[in-house]
Design a protein around this motif. Structure first.
Motif, PDB file in Angstrom:
ATOM      1  N   GLU A  65      13.582  17.427  35.307  1.00  0.00           N
ATOM      2  CA  GLU A  65      13.468  16.944  36.689  1.00  0.00           C
ATOM      3  C   GLU A  65      12.018  16.923  37.173  1.00  0.00           C
ATOM      4  O   GLU A  65      11.694  16.285  38.172  1.00  0.00           O
ATOM      5  CB  GLU A  65      14.311  17.817  37.618  1.00  0.00           C
ATOM      6  CG  GLU A  65      15.805  17.529  37.436  1.00  0.00           C
ATOM      7  CD  GLU A  65      16.682  18.536  38.123  1.00  0.00           C
ATOM      8  OE1 GLU A  65      16.259  19.072  39.164  1.00  0.00           O
ATOM      9  OE2 GLU A  65      17.771  18.796  37.596  1.00  0.00           O
ATOM     10  N   ALA A  66      11.142  17.635  36.475  1.00  0.00           N
ATOM     11  CA  ALA A  66       9.741  17.705  36.910  1.00  0.00           C
ATOM     12  C   ALA A  66       8.991  16.417  36.538  1.00  0.00           C
ATOM     13  O   ALA A  66       9.435  15.657  35.677  1.00  0.00           O
ATOM     14  CB  ALA A  66       9.065  18.913  36.260  1.00  0.00           C
ATOM     15  N   ASP A  67       7.844  16.192  37.182  1.00  0.00           N
ATOM     16  CA  ASP A  67       7.038  15.006  36.850  1.00  0.00           C
ATOM     17  C   ASP A  67       6.435  15.143  35.451  1.00  0.00           C
ATOM     18  O   ASP A  67       6.231  14.151  34.754  1.00  0.00           O
ATOM     19  CB  ASP A  67       5.861  14.859  37.838  1.00  0.00           C
ATOM     20  CG  ASP A  67       6.330  14.671  39.262  1.00  0.00           C
ATOM     21  OD1 ASP A  67       7.367  14.006  39.461  1.00  0.00           O
ATOM     22  OD2 ASP A  67       5.666  15.199  40.176  1.00  0.00           O
ATOM     23  N   VAL A  83      10.954  14.100  23.180  1.00  0.00           N
ATOM     24  CA  VAL A  83      11.507  12.738  23.239  1.00  0.00           C
ATOM     25  C   VAL A  83      12.314  12.550  24.522  1.00  0.00           C
ATOM     26  O   VAL A  83      12.182  11.524  25.206  1.00  0.00           O
ATOM     27  CB  VAL A  83      12.370  12.439  21.981  1.00  0.00           C
ATOM     28  CG1 VAL A  83      13.166  11.155  22.159  1.00  0.00           C
ATOM     29  CG2 VAL A  83      11.479  12.354  20.748  1.00  0.00           C
ATOM     30  N   ASP A  84      13.108  13.554  24.894  1.00  0.00           N
ATOM     31  CA  ASP A  84      13.907  13.437  26.128  1.00  0.00           C
ATOM     32  C   ASP A  84      13.006  13.276  27.347  1.00  0.00           C
ATOM     33  O   ASP A  84      13.278  12.470  28.230  1.00  0.00           O
ATOM     34  CB  ASP A  84      14.792  14.677  26.331  1.00  0.00           C
ATOM     35  CG  ASP A  84      15.969  14.680  25.373  1.00  0.00           C
ATOM     36  OD1 ASP A  84      16.196  13.641  24.719  1.00  0.00           O
ATOM     37  OD2 ASP A  84      16.638  15.717  25.273  1.00  0.00           O
ATOM     38  N   ALA A  85      11.936  14.070  27.400  1.00  0.00           N
ATOM     39  CA  ALA A  85      11.037  13.995  28.556  1.00  0.00           C
ATOM     40  C   ALA A  85      10.415  12.601  28.656  1.00  0.00           C
ATOM     41  O   ALA A  85      10.453  11.961  29.708  1.00  0.00           O
ATOM     42  CB  ALA A  85       9.946  15.064  28.449  1.00  0.00           C
ATOM     43  N   LEU A  86       9.865  12.132  27.548  1.00  0.00           N
ATOM     44  CA  LEU A  86       9.162  10.838  27.566  1.00  0.00           C
ATOM     45  C   LEU A  86      10.139   9.685  27.798  1.00  0.00           C
ATOM     46  O   LEU A  86       9.851   8.777  28.586  1.00  0.00           O
ATOM     47  CB  LEU A  86       8.399  10.654  26.254  1.00  0.00           C
ATOM     48  CG  LEU A  86       7.216  11.620  26.087  1.00  0.00           C
ATOM     49  CD1 LEU A  86       6.778  11.701  24.623  1.00  0.00           C
ATOM     50  CD2 LEU A  86       6.040  11.201  26.963  1.00  0.00           C
ATOM     51  N   ARG A  90       9.112  10.874  32.041  1.00  0.00           N
ATOM     52  CA  ARG A  90       8.285  12.020  32.434  1.00  0.00           C
ATOM     53  C   ARG A  90       7.032  12.050  31.570  1.00  0.00           C
ATOM     54  O   ARG A  90       7.060  11.625  30.414  1.00  0.00           O
ATOM     55  CB  ARG A  90       9.051  13.335  32.191  1.00  0.00           C
ATOM     56  CG  ARG A  90       9.937  13.830  33.272  1.00  0.00           C
ATOM     57  CD  ARG A  90      10.712  12.797  33.940  1.00  0.00           C
ATOM     58  NE  ARG A  90      11.427  13.332  35.091  1.00  0.00           N
ATOM     59  CZ  ARG A  90      11.824  12.592  36.108  1.00  0.00           C
ATOM     60  NH1 ARG A  90      11.568  11.301  36.148  1.00  0.00           N
ATOM     61  NH2 ARG A  90      12.507  13.125  37.096  1.00  0.00           N
ATOM     62  N   ASP A  91       5.937  12.602  32.115  1.00  0.00           N
ATOM     63  CA  ASP A  91       4.795  12.927  31.265  1.00  0.00           C
ATOM     64  C   ASP A  91       5.142  14.183  30.477  1.00  0.00           C
ATOM     65  O   ASP A  91       5.960  15.009  30.921  1.00  0.00           O
ATOM     66  CB  ASP A  91       3.558  13.184  32.127  1.00  0.00           C
ATOM     67  CG  ASP A  91       3.049  11.909  32.788  1.00  0.00           C
ATOM     68  OD1 ASP A  91       3.258  10.818  32.214  1.00  0.00           O
ATOM     69  OD2 ASP A  91       2.455  12.004  33.872  1.00  0.00           O
ATOM     70  N   CYS A  92       4.536  14.326  29.317  1.00  0.00           N
ATOM     71  CA  CYS A  92       4.840  15.490  28.477  1.00  0.00           C
ATOM     72  C   CYS A  92       3.547  16.004  27.855  1.00  0.00           C
ATOM     73  O   CYS A  92       2.799  15.231  27.249  1.00  0.00           O
ATOM     74  CB  CYS A  92       5.831  15.070  27.385  1.00  0.00           C
ATOM     75  SG  CYS A  92       6.339  16.424  26.325  1.00  0.00           S
ATOM     76  N   GLY A 118       6.167   7.395  30.710  1.00  0.00           N
ATOM     77  CA  GLY A 118       5.659   8.750  30.477  1.00  0.00           C
ATOM     78  C   GLY A 118       4.479   8.728  29.512  1.00  0.00           C
ATOM     79  O   GLY A 118       4.398   7.888  28.626  1.00  0.00           O
ATOM     80  N   ARG A 119       3.557   9.663  29.704  1.00  0.00           N
ATOM     81  CA  ARG A 119       2.405   9.768  28.804  1.00  0.00           C
ATOM     82  C   ARG A 119       2.456  11.095  28.062  1.00  0.00           C
ATOM     83  O   ARG A 119       2.877  12.108  28.611  1.00  0.00           O
ATOM     84  CB  ARG A 119       1.105   9.696  29.598  1.00  0.00           C
ATOM     85  CG  ARG A 119       0.919   8.347  30.268  1.00  0.00           C
ATOM     86  CD  ARG A 119      -0.467   8.228  30.847  1.00  0.00           C
ATOM     87  NE  ARG A 119      -1.483   8.350  29.791  1.00  0.00           N
ATOM     88  CZ  ARG A 119      -2.758   8.058  29.957  1.00  0.00           C
ATOM     89  NH1 ARG A 119      -3.185   7.638  31.115  1.00  0.00           N
ATOM     90  NH2 ARG A 119      -3.614   8.207  28.981  1.00  0.00           N
ATOM     91  N   LEU A 120       2.012  11.053  26.820  1.00  0.00           N
ATOM     92  CA  LEU A 120       1.980  12.266  25.994  1.00  0.00           C
ATOM     93  C   LEU A 120       0.568  12.828  26.010  1.00  0.00           C
ATOM     94  O   LEU A 120      -0.403  12.090  25.775  1.00  0.00           O
ATOM     95  CB  LEU A 120       2.379  11.914  24.558  1.00  0.00           C
ATOM     96  CG  LEU A 120       2.299  13.053  23.540  1.00  0.00           C
ATOM     97  CD1 LEU A 120       3.386  14.097  23.810  1.00  0.00           C
ATOM     98  CD2 LEU A 120       2.428  12.510  22.116  1.00  0.00           C
TER      99      LEU A 120
END
Ligand SMILES: NC(=O)C1=CN([C@@H]2O[C@H](COP(=O)(O)OP(=O)(O)OC[C@H]3O[C@@H](n4cnc5c(N)ncnc54)[C@H](O)[C@@H]3O)[C@@H](O)[C@H]2O)C=CC1
Ligand SMILES: O=C([O-])CC(=O)C(=O)O
Length: 274
Positions: A65-67, A83-86, A90-92, A118-120
């Protein structure tokens, strides 16, 4: 509104990041922390007043849920969350960069980053010179990149390579090369010691091509990382003599503040350095 961060892991690096948020060094909201040991989350919560304390996440998915989802736990945590975050936009940020030595995981994580908003982020961590190596790699004529890491034997205890090869670290009485191979193998052999090698390799010429030597030195008090890179642009040599973190001697203090500075860079309007 400031960026919200969810942290996977409540150990040494997570605690420094939380402290930077709580003392205002870093302008962000720490939304949630997940750790398999709840007492580690509670220790981080205690750095904040009640209103701004992060939630204890019951499950890694609550961090999504976080940015920005920040991994500071270990290589398996990268598999669990990146992978789920990106994919969810979301950024990770990952600290256990060694996980990306696995070609299939690296492909999945990079594809998820490219396909989403999302950016890594993989901070320089405990090494110096990623800026120059990354720049040199752009010309395509970076010929060799090598890392020699010297640690006190205590900082290498428990590594799979040490256990599997029955290396008796207590027996080592002079600087001894205990590993010599590519970053790909180093990451699996020393998952908590040599994440820096994979970050270096991804900035430079790749994990199979980056040479890694690990030295156990009973006289050494610091975690020392020496990089040499050669190519058409000349020769890069860097050495960092890192102070180990008091709560985890495997982890250099610089690694935690590198993550904090990368996070600060996301908010800045003046960007110095490559
Ligand atoms: N990129 C870099 O330059 C560096 C990366 N690192 C890596 O960063 C990561 C974090 O380092 P530290 O904060 O020093 O480690 P730490 O051992 O102090 O903290 C890790 C925390 O994560 C928790 N944890 C680990 N795996 C988990 C899982 N699967 N599920 C739930 N909780 C889990 C542990 O309980 C612990 O509280 C490590 O993988 C370390 O090797 C460390 C130093 C430099
Ligand atoms: O903190 C350090 O010196 C490097 C380290 O442990 C890692 O790259 O995993």
């Amino acid at each position: 509104m400031s960026r919200s961060i969810g942290i996977f892991g409540g150990g040494t690096i997570a605690t420094e990041i939380a402290r930077a948020i709580s003392d205002g060094t870093l302008s962000a909201e720490l939304a949630a922390v997940y750790d398999r040991h709840p007492e580690n989350v509670n220790r981080i919560q205690a750095l904040f007043d009640q209103e701004s304390a992060p939630d204890e996440a019951d499950d890694p998915s609550a961090l999504l849920e976080a940015d920005l989802v920040l991994e500071a736990a270990g290589q398996t945590a990268v598999e669990q969350i990146a992978v789920d975050a990106l994919s969810g936009g979301r950024d990770c940020m990952i600290l256990s960069v060694g996980a990306l030595a696995d070609a299939a995981l690296r492909k999945g994580v990079f594809e998820a980053a490219r396909a989403s908003e999302g950016r890594l982020y993989a901070p320089s961590g405990a090494i110096a010179g990623l800026d120059a190596v990354k720049t040199a790699a752009l010309t395509g004529d970076l010929e060799s990149v090598a890392l020699t890491t010297t640690k006190p034997p205590a900082g290498l205890e428990g590594a799979p390579y040490v256990v599997d090869n029955e290396i008796d670290l207590a027996d080592i009485d002079e600087p001894t090369v205990i590993f010599d191979g590519p970053a790909t193998e180093a990451a699996a052999a020393f998952p908590s010691n040599i994440n820096v090698a994979v970050a270096l390799s991804l900035a430079g010429i790749g994990p199979d091509e980056t040479a890694v030597r690990i030295v156990a030195d009973p006289e050494e008090e610091n975690n020392v990382h020496e990089i040499t890179a050669e190519g058409g642009m000349g020769r890069i040599e860097t050495t960092v003599r890192n102070v180990p973190s008091p709560t985890n001697p495997k982890t250099s203090y610089l690694a935690a503040i590198s993550a904090i500075e990368t996070l600060r860079g996301l908010e800045t309007s003046i960007d110095i350095g490559t």
